[in-house]
Write a protein that holds these residues in place. Sequence first.
Motif, PDB file in Angstrom:
ATOM      1  N   PHE A1168     105.206  -2.858  18.843  1.00 57.22           N
ATOM      2  CA  PHE A1168     105.148  -1.197  18.517  1.00 57.22           C
ATOM      3  C   PHE A1168     103.661  -1.035  18.320  1.00 57.22           C
ATOM      4  N   LYS A1169     102.845  -2.121  17.885  1.00 60.40           N
ATOM      5  CA  LYS A1169     101.438  -1.740  17.573  1.00 60.40           C
ATOM      6  C   LYS A1169     100.896  -1.521  18.999  1.00 60.40           C
ATOM      7  N   ASN A1170     101.171  -2.301  20.012  1.00 59.11           N
ATOM      8  CA  ASN A1170     100.800  -1.949  21.296  1.00 59.11           C
ATOM      9  C   ASN A1170     100.997  -0.952  21.863  1.00 59.11           C
ATOM     10  N   LEU A1171     102.339  -0.262  21.755  1.00 61.52           N
ATOM     11  CA  LEU A1171     102.836   0.728  22.290  1.00 61.52           C
ATOM     12  C   LEU A1171     102.376   2.035  21.660  1.00 61.52           C
ATOM     13  N   LEU A1172     102.286   2.045  20.207  1.00 66.53           N
ATOM     14  CA  LEU A1172     101.877   3.177  19.592  1.00 66.53           C
ATOM     15  C   LEU A1172     100.480   3.189  19.201  1.00 66.53           C
ATOM     16  N   GLY A1173      99.784   2.275  19.239  1.00 65.22           N
ATOM     17  CA  GLY A1173      98.327   2.384  18.816  1.00 65.22           C
ATOM     18  C   GLY A1173      98.005   3.035  17.490  1.00 65.22           C
ATOM     19  N   ASP A1174      97.152   3.865  17.525  1.00 63.75           N
ATOM     20  CA  ASP A1174      96.742   4.488  16.292  1.00 63.75           C
ATOM     21  C   ASP A1174      97.403   6.115  16.216  1.00 63.75           C
ATOM     22  N   THR A1175      98.370   6.004  17.090  1.00 65.74           N
ATOM     23  CA  THR A1175      99.072   7.692  17.044  1.00 65.74           C
ATOM     24  C   THR A1175      99.460   7.979  15.496  1.00 65.74           C
ATOM     25  N   ILE A1176      99.298   9.259  15.229  1.00 64.12           N
ATOM     26  CA  ILE A1176      99.236   9.803  13.731  1.00 64.12           C
ATOM     27  C   ILE A1176     100.456  10.896  13.776  1.00 64.12           C
ATOM     28  N   VAL A1177     101.285  10.632  12.522  1.00 61.37           N
ATOM     29  CA  VAL A1177     102.130  11.662  12.483  1.00 61.37           C
ATOM     30  C   VAL A1177     101.916  12.550  11.401  1.00 61.37           C
ATOM     31  N   MET A1178     102.004  13.976  11.541  1.00 66.83           N
ATOM     32  CA  MET A1178     101.571  15.004  10.465  1.00 66.83           C
ATOM     33  C   MET A1178     102.882  15.679  10.441  1.00 66.83           C
ATOM     34  N   ASP A1179     102.753  16.902   9.217  1.00 65.06           N
ATOM     35  CA  ASP A1179     103.690  17.739   9.134  1.00 65.06           C
ATOM     36  C   ASP A1179     103.871  18.776  10.424  1.00 65.06           C
ATOM     37  N   ASP A1180     102.895  19.483  10.370  1.00 61.20           N
ATOM     38  CA  ASP A1180     103.116  20.466  11.441  1.00 61.20           C
ATOM     39  C   ASP A1180     102.022  20.780  12.283  1.00 61.20           C
ATOM     40  N   LEU A1181     101.777  21.590  13.281  1.00 60.36           N
ATOM     41  CA  LEU A1181     101.023  21.991  14.151  1.00 60.36           C
ATOM     42  C   LEU A1181      99.686  22.231  13.677  1.00 60.36           C
ATOM     43  N   PHE A1182      99.780  23.224  12.547  1.00 60.82           N
ATOM     44  CA  PHE A1182      98.610  23.629  12.068  1.00 60.82           C
ATOM     45  C   PHE A1182      97.727  22.839  11.443  1.00 60.82           C
ATOM     46  N   SER A1183      98.306  21.967  10.351  1.00 60.22           N
ATOM     47  CA  SER A1183      97.511  20.611  10.024  1.00 60.22           C
ATOM     48  C   SER A1183      97.099  19.888  10.937  1.00 60.22           C
ATOM     49  N   ALA A1184      97.793  19.469  11.963  1.00 60.81           N
ATOM     50  CA  ALA A1184      97.652  18.452  12.933  1.00 60.81           C
ATOM     51  C   ALA A1184      96.042  18.968  13.604  1.00 60.81           C
ATOM     52  N   THR A1185      96.188  20.266  14.254  1.00 59.03           N
ATOM     53  CA  THR A1185      94.682  20.764  14.721  1.00 59.03           C
ATOM     54  C   THR A1185      93.696  20.799  13.859  1.00 59.03           C
ATOM     55  N   ASN A1186      93.797  21.125  12.481  1.00 60.90           N
ATOM     56  CA  ASN A1186      92.634  21.135  11.551  1.00 60.90           C
ATOM     57  C   ASN A1186      92.079  19.844  11.341  1.00 60.90           C
ATOM     58  N   TYR A1187      93.205  18.702  11.466  1.00 64.21           N
ATOM     59  CA  TYR A1187      92.850  17.574  10.996  1.00 64.21           C
ATOM     60  C   TYR A1187      91.854  16.955  12.419  1.00 64.21           C
ATOM     61  N   ARG A1188      92.195  17.162  13.399  1.00 65.69           N
ATOM     62  CA  ARG A1188      91.777  16.778  14.673  1.00 65.69           C
ATOM     63  C   ARG A1188      90.257  17.403  14.670  1.00 65.69           C
ATOM     64  N   LYS A1189      90.186  18.872  14.306  1.00 65.06           N
ATOM     65  CA  LYS A1189      88.773  19.273  14.294  1.00 65.06           C
ATOM     66  C   LYS A1189      87.783  18.797  13.203  1.00 65.06           C
ATOM     67  N   LEU A1190      88.356  18.278  11.955  1.00 63.85           N
ATOM     68  CA  LEU A1190      87.513  17.631  11.064  1.00 63.85           C
ATOM     69  C   LEU A1190      87.046  16.364  11.678  1.00 63.85           C
ATOM     70  N   VAL A1191      88.083  15.824  11.833  1.00 62.04           N
ATOM     71  CA  VAL A1191      87.698  14.074  12.327  1.00 62.04           C
ATOM     72  C   VAL A1191      87.163  14.149  13.612  1.00 62.04           C
ATOM     73  N   HIS A1192      87.250  14.851  14.625  1.00 62.25           N
ATOM     74  CA  HIS A1192      86.378  14.615  15.791  1.00 62.25           C
ATOM     75  C   HIS A1192      84.924  15.151  15.464  1.00 62.25           C
ATOM     76  N   LYS A1193      84.580  15.422  14.676  1.00 65.65           N
ATOM     77  CA  LYS A1193      83.083  15.581  14.472  1.00 65.65           C
ATOM     78  C   LYS A1193      82.475  14.247  14.078  1.00 65.65           C
ATOM     79  N   CYS A1194      83.269  13.177  13.571  1.00 64.47           N
ATOM     80  CA  CYS A1194      82.633  12.002  13.442  1.00 64.47           C
ATOM     81  C   CYS A1194      83.194  10.751  14.397  1.00 64.47           C
ATOM     82  N   ILE A1195      84.276  10.890  14.681  1.00 67.60           N
ATOM     83  CA  ILE A1195      84.586   9.989  15.702  1.00 67.60           C
ATOM     84  C   ILE A1195      85.830  10.362  16.538  1.00 67.60           C
ATOM     85  N   GLN A1196      86.309   9.344  17.394  1.00 66.02           N
ATOM     86  CA  GLN A1196      87.093   9.981  18.511  1.00 66.02           C
ATOM     87  C   GLN A1196      88.702   9.845  17.588  1.00 66.02           C
ATOM     88  N   CYS A1197      89.478  11.272  17.856  1.00 65.14           N
ATOM     89  CA  CYS A1197      90.879  11.410  17.101  1.00 65.14           C
ATOM     90  C   CYS A1197      92.113  10.756  18.005  1.00 65.14           C
TER      91      CYS A1197
END
Length: 1312
Positions: A1168-1197
């Motif tokens: 499952f490490k191979n299948l899932l990789g670094d996939t992240i689980v979050m509460d909702d779509l709003f927090s997920a898009t904001n999280y990606r926006k902030l992370v993507h400034k530094c590294i690949q999300c």
Amino acid sequence: MFMSWFYQRTNSRKRSRTKRTFTEAKFYTGCHIYHYYIHGVNGNCKTDISQKSDNLPRIDILVSLITINLRQVEDDMQTLFINAAKDTFEFRATTPDNGIVEGVLRYHPFLYDRETYPENPYVNQGIHMESGDTGQARGRRDIFECFWNGRLIPYTTIPGFGWCQKKGSRLPAECYSRFSGVLFTDGKFRVSATKLKFMELEKQLEKPDTHFTPTCPIQKSPRRGDIQKQFTQWLQNCHEMLDKQVKFIDYKETVTRPEVETKKKQHPWAVFSSIEQHGRRYNAGDIVKFQKAPQNIYGTVLRFFLYGEHKGDVFATGGEVEIKREPEGLYEEITKVIPIAKIDRTATDESIKKHIENERKKLPDCLKVEWPEGNDLLENAVLPAGTPIGPIKVEILNSDGDSISSRIQTGTHVIQLNVSLKVVFNGNLRSLGKYTLTLNAVLNDNITTVYGGRELPRYKQEFRVKEGIAESFSIKEFSSSLRVGVPFDIPLHMKDCYDHPTIPPNYKPTLQSRWVINNNNIIYFLQNYDLKVTLLGLKHDTQTVKISLHPGNPHSLLVKPKTNPVEVENGNPVSFKIEVHDEAGNITCIPRLKVQCQIPGFPLVLIDCSAGKAELVTKPVKQKIINGEPQKLKARFELPSQKQVAPETRELIVMPSKQISRMELFSQGEEELVLKNNEMITWRAGAVLKKLFYKLYDEAGRESPITAEIVTWGTDFNQKDLINGRLPDLQIPTHVDEEHFYQVSYQKKKNVSFCFKIPLQVLNGHDIPTPFLLQLCDEWGNPSPDKNMHVEIKPSPVTLKVSYYALEFKGYINGKSIAGPSVNLTLLPDPNKPVRLSVDFDKNGKFFAGGKFPVFSVIVISEKGNPMTAFKRADLSMLLWEGPPSISNPWLTSGLFSVSQISVTVVANEPIKLEPDYQQQTPVVFYCTDIANRILVENMTLKITDQFGNSAGQNLNGTVFISIKCPEEERNRSLPLFDGKTNTISIKLKEGSALINSLAIMENSPGDNGSRYILHFKPEVTNPPTSLSPFELPFHFYNDAENQQKKIQLMKKKDELTEAIKECNKNFDTISKKKDFLKSKSYLVISWLLQGDMDCVITTTTAAAQKLYEDTQGNQQVMALDSILVQQQDRPLPHIQNRQELFKPSGNPTFARKHLIYPSLLFSLSVFKNLLGDTIVMDDLFSATNYRKLVHKCIQCPTILTRTGERVSNKGKFGGAQNRAPSIDQLKVFGAPLPDSYEELKKQIDVLHRYCAAVGEIEKAEKDLNHHCPKWVDEMLQAKIQMNAMDEELEKINKQLGMSSICFIYLILELI
């Protein structure tokens, strides 16, 4: 008139035996006489009714004696002539008195096997006609019968005219006997009163002025042209187109014959190998006789020619035959083409053979050579140079050994023979070498040695001329510059009287010379001397040469000083004087001569010694002196390019140096303290380290005097305090905030120093044993009573090595930061912590298949680097697998502190047996001629193997002997034989392998029907390491022709069923493996992301995955554990870098893999490490898009999943049906994780509830299993039923073949 002629005819002839009555004879004679009265001008022609006319007057003649109408007679002579004719030639003769005679010639061809010229019926009646039969169609009978006004005049016949005779025509003579003729006259030609003969008809027609002209057969009008030429052309056409005299058989090809004079007749010519003529067959290879002027010809038939396009057997006339004249060699013209018609059919084989044998005796066969004076030249004789040969007497003999004449008569040709003599060599008989004496029968031109395609007889004698005895010698060029002690050769070349090199005589040569030697036995060099060489016994026995003498080759080394050993102080070089001497002790010089000196542990010294002497100085000798004792070394001197010169050695005594080499530091305080160099000292804070002293020593351990100038103290102290070896007292700091370093150095020698440290130490992975006591002070150092202070300990960034750290203490009071001290820590390696394994074993040993592993010596190395002795042996484990080293094997990476992988190559064990490269089926052979039913084995490779089937005969060569034997329990049966009627066959065994392309029994081989035999393959090799077991292959033999085909079909069907059973078992294995894979899956754990991976089967190896892929024709998803590369360390979430959060995220981000509970951690975690990789689980779509926006400034999300069923891909895409999870009833989902209160609730559930829950789990598991496997179960059941049916049918077949049920059961068990 008719009756009177008939009686006269019959009374004048003798009667003979007859099958017809007298009345019938009269009747047929009347039919002949009145033929044209009855049937008209064209006669009784049965094939051509168009020429008959009803307008002509009808005449019927009745014979009253037998009451027969002559019109109805069909076999009278003229009717036979008319209807047997295939072509006619009509002509007209006009006499001088205008008399007209019309004539017709009718051609009766030869058809197939007989002449069609009608037979005279009176021959069979016994009424002898004057036929004079010669075996040809007409015989000697006349050509023309004569009719007067339509009535036969029987006594007048005309033999023919000049233009219808052969007279030099090329047509065969039998063609002129195949035509009949009639002449019709008018009333101008007189006949006798009885109308039995013409008065002068033949004389009138033979007159020179009688004119003959051909007429058109239809218009009956004359045609222009020479009648003889037109007749001959007509006859030739009849012969070529109508005669079927020769049957050409066995068509071969169609060729062009350029030797034919007429160009248009050169092609096409059909070639045949046989003909039939007159009931006799002639084939290629038969010897036949030909009648041809001026002599008969004999020859062997090569082929038959027939002009025209022909395919296959054909009847024709003419043709030619190509022969090879016999006897061979008697005729210059070897082959000849003769018309087939020239074949003498009367010649017998005996007469032909006798004639050829008589002619063959004319041929020269060999030469008889005699030596009249007795000096025979023997085969391969060896003669001294100059020996004469001869005289020689030569006779030409035939095959009977009889002498023949030099003139041979071959018909009209005469062969004149001579004998030529040749001695083949480039020179005369004085020259050395091999000679060939050749006596050859030649034609009278003295050149030609071949006649009639055959070599004329030859006498060949080989001999050799050798050198004579030695009479003189010569000295060839050689190097006259000689060296002392170096052997030299003087090449003496013996010569005979002709200056040929010859064998040296048994004489001992003597040498004479003169040179000067001084008192020291040293030769004066570079002088020329005369060297006289004498061989007593030769005619010319003395030769003199000039020589010069030089120093010899290097023979020895002289090393000075000669004393041994040689003393040298440590750190100083050594000097030696070298001389190179020859064998006599002279200094010798050789260009580019090098001398080397090798002292162990020191660089090689190489100097040039081309002058014969040199001085060699070594590098400074530096040895480690132990306990002040001198060290011994050996210096080895040698010439690298002159291996014959023995090396010289000198022993070196390295004496300890008097220079200061070490320093010692110690304390003479309350505690006697001896310090070690680079030691770390732990001392209490604020104390004083007193009475520090130091001493200096040389290499011998002798104490050296101390002066203030030669020692420095690493700290700022007065140098005068260092006198007498005393060091200042050291005040230990009161704060443990830094590390202190102290050093004492010897100024003249940088490597002589002493240093120590006072640090704070702690073992890696251990706590600091003493707690830190911190005191809050004011700015003047007074303790502060304030208790609201908070202290923070923060490690400083690593600035030195990874094992050095600094602890920074920082205080906070009322929100104000207060700086604190910094404590240096030395992180020491833990001597009780294992970090790696050291494995040692015999790496040069071989790993034999089936043998034992060598002893593995395993040492556990601690973090400090030393071996651990207090380690539990039970903590060590060993794993063996086939394949290359693996870094992703889960067994090697799960919870182990160290892994040592060793690759070994397993080689074959001792060779013990001979076996094929694959399992052979039981052959079945038959008593027959068809090779397909007699083959025992095909394309079988036999190899010498060990007990496990590994090839083990790579170095073994020999032979494999193949034989046939009966089983052990049956001895007295006849054995089949191999092809070639042999009972043993041998094949070569090369490098332990033997290939058998095809092995079969002989045609109609002996053997007992239905018996079982054994093919015995016995290897025999040179020097086998062990005894080799043979390979045996049973086979069945049948000679019942009636049941052969049935048994073949049964055996074929048996093999097909056997293969089908193997395939069923293979399918069962695949299904069982699928079920095992299915059970090993954690199929109760589902997520939307893994929807496409739900049916993926996990295998431990790539080989198993590939096999499952092939078994399912690529329809099953598979993944192998050994192909998965998974990072063992968990990385932090993307918003955490360097252990610090870049921002405070919302939505509770976690890795998806953290939400899974694995029943089997060893496999599932990697999967499952191979299948899932670094996939992240979050509460909702709003927090997920904001999280990606902030992370993507530094590294690949990575991809983000929300608990509300949304997905934000790693590319930033979200929204739409493809990024939204469907409803739960449309998904195959994994089970949800247990709640946090599960453990508390579990304690409150009684046994009944747990039992119910367990039952529910079982029912659900069975339901899910049935959901996945019903198809496989059905297929298994159906396949099992089919397999049982095939087993029953196979058993029936084996019973019919007479096979034992025990063998059948063993076969089924082996397949299953």
